[in-house]
Design a protein around this motif. Structure first.
Motif, short mmCIF file in Angstrom:
data_model
loop_
_atom_site.label_atom_id
_atom_site.label_comp_id
_atom_site.label_asym_id
_atom_site.label_seq_id
_atom_site.Cartn_x
_atom_site.Cartn_y
_atom_site.Cartn_z
N UNK A 75 0.87 -1.17 0.00
CA UNK A 75 0.00 0.00 0.00
C UNK A 75 0.90 1.22 0.00
N UNK A 76 0.94 1.92 -1.10
CA UNK A 76 1.85 3.07 -1.20
C UNK A 76 3.28 2.61 -1.10
N UNK A 77 4.00 3.14 -0.11
CA UNK A 77 5.40 2.75 0.09
C UNK A 77 5.55 1.65 1.14
N UNK A 78 4.44 1.23 1.75
CA UNK A 78 4.48 0.23 2.82
C UNK A 78 4.13 -1.15 2.26
N UNK A 79 5.04 -2.10 2.47
CA UNK A 79 4.81 -3.48 2.03
C UNK A 79 4.77 -4.37 3.26
N UNK A 80 3.92 -5.38 3.19
CA UNK A 80 3.76 -6.28 4.33
C UNK A 80 3.54 -7.70 3.83
N UNK A 81 4.19 -8.64 4.48
CA UNK A 81 4.02 -10.04 4.11
C UNK A 81 3.32 -10.82 5.21
N UNK A 82 2.51 -11.77 4.81
CA UNK A 82 1.86 -12.67 5.74
C UNK A 82 2.08 -14.09 5.23
N UNK A 83 2.17 -15.02 6.17
CA UNK A 83 2.25 -16.42 5.76
C UNK A 83 1.35 -17.25 6.64
N UNK A 84 0.84 -18.30 6.05
CA UNK A 84 -0.07 -19.20 6.74
C UNK A 84 0.48 -20.61 6.59
N UNK A 85 0.67 -21.27 7.71
CA UNK A 85 1.13 -22.67 7.68
C UNK A 85 -0.11 -23.55 7.49
N UNK A 86 -0.24 -24.13 6.34
CA UNK A 86 -1.47 -24.83 5.97
C UNK A 86 -1.77 -26.06 6.82
N UNK A 87 -0.75 -26.69 7.38
CA UNK A 87 -1.00 -27.87 8.21
C UNK A 87 -1.72 -27.52 9.51
N UNK A 88 -1.74 -26.25 9.89
CA UNK A 88 -2.41 -25.82 11.12
C UNK A 88 -3.81 -25.26 10.87
N UNK A 89 -4.21 -25.22 9.60
CA UNK A 89 -5.49 -24.61 9.22
C UNK A 89 -6.59 -25.67 9.14
N UNK A 90 -7.73 -25.35 9.75
CA UNK A 90 -8.89 -26.25 9.70
C UNK A 90 -9.80 -25.91 8.52
N UNK A 91 -9.94 -24.61 8.21
CA UNK A 91 -10.87 -24.20 7.16
C UNK A 91 -10.43 -22.89 6.54
N UNK A 92 -10.76 -22.74 5.28
CA UNK A 92 -10.45 -21.53 4.52
C UNK A 92 -11.73 -21.08 3.83
N UNK A 93 -12.14 -19.84 4.07
CA UNK A 93 -13.37 -19.33 3.46
C UNK A 93 -13.20 -17.90 2.98
N UNK A 94 -14.04 -17.53 2.04
CA UNK A 94 -14.09 -16.15 1.56
C UNK A 94 -15.11 -15.41 2.41
#
Length: 162
Positions: A75-94
């Protein structure tokens, strides 16, 4: 046809085409920056990105081993990363936030925010939210709805059901 008319035509054509060339070049540069951020995030875990997509201001991808999901947003000059370890996830929804707009006799739903939400197997861990679109950052959708739905299906196919 005289030489002046030909030159004028060429110059007018160049002025018409130039904005599109510059926009394309700018879009490619932004996409390269987003993908580089995504790759850097993956490398920090000793991983590589196998599959990815880019939006206007974000990139999303999954690791080669299908154990991590990477998300890079700028966003503008600010960058941010996120990561999700899929083996710890129970569900993914929109998830989407919408409001309705009434214009004469027509009622329309307007999307204010689109997120990909990860519910963890450990219920004590708060859900992770990857924001694909927020109307406070940009006024209109440009393919984010299709991308968030695509990645919900991709991630859901990788989740292990315990």
């Amino acid at each position: 046809m005289n030489l002046g008319t030909i030159i004028f035509g060429l110059v007018a054509t160049a002025f018409c085409v130039l904005p599109f060339v510059l926009m394309s070049r700018n879009r490619k540069k932004k996409e390269t920056e987003l993908v580089d951020g995504l790759m850097t995030l993956a490398v920090s875990l000793g991983s590589t990105v196998a599959e990815y997509d880019c939006g206007i201001d974000f990139a999303i991808g999954v690791s080669e081993e299908r154990d991590y999901l990477f998300f890079w947003k700028k966003k503008g000059q600010v960058a941010d990363g996120q990561l999700v370890r899929l083996s710890t996830v129970a569900d993914c929804t929109v998830r989407s936030q919408r409001h309705t707009v009434q214009n004469q006799n027509i009622t329309s739903a307007v999307i204010d925010r689109l997120e990909l939400v990860f519910e963890y197997k450990d219920k004590k861990v708060a859900p992770e939210r990857l924001v694909f679109f927020d109307h406070h950052e940009r006024l209109q959708l440009t393919g984010e709805l299709q991308l968030v739905e695509k990645w919900e299906k991709i991630v859901s196919s990788y989740l292990t059901k315990d």
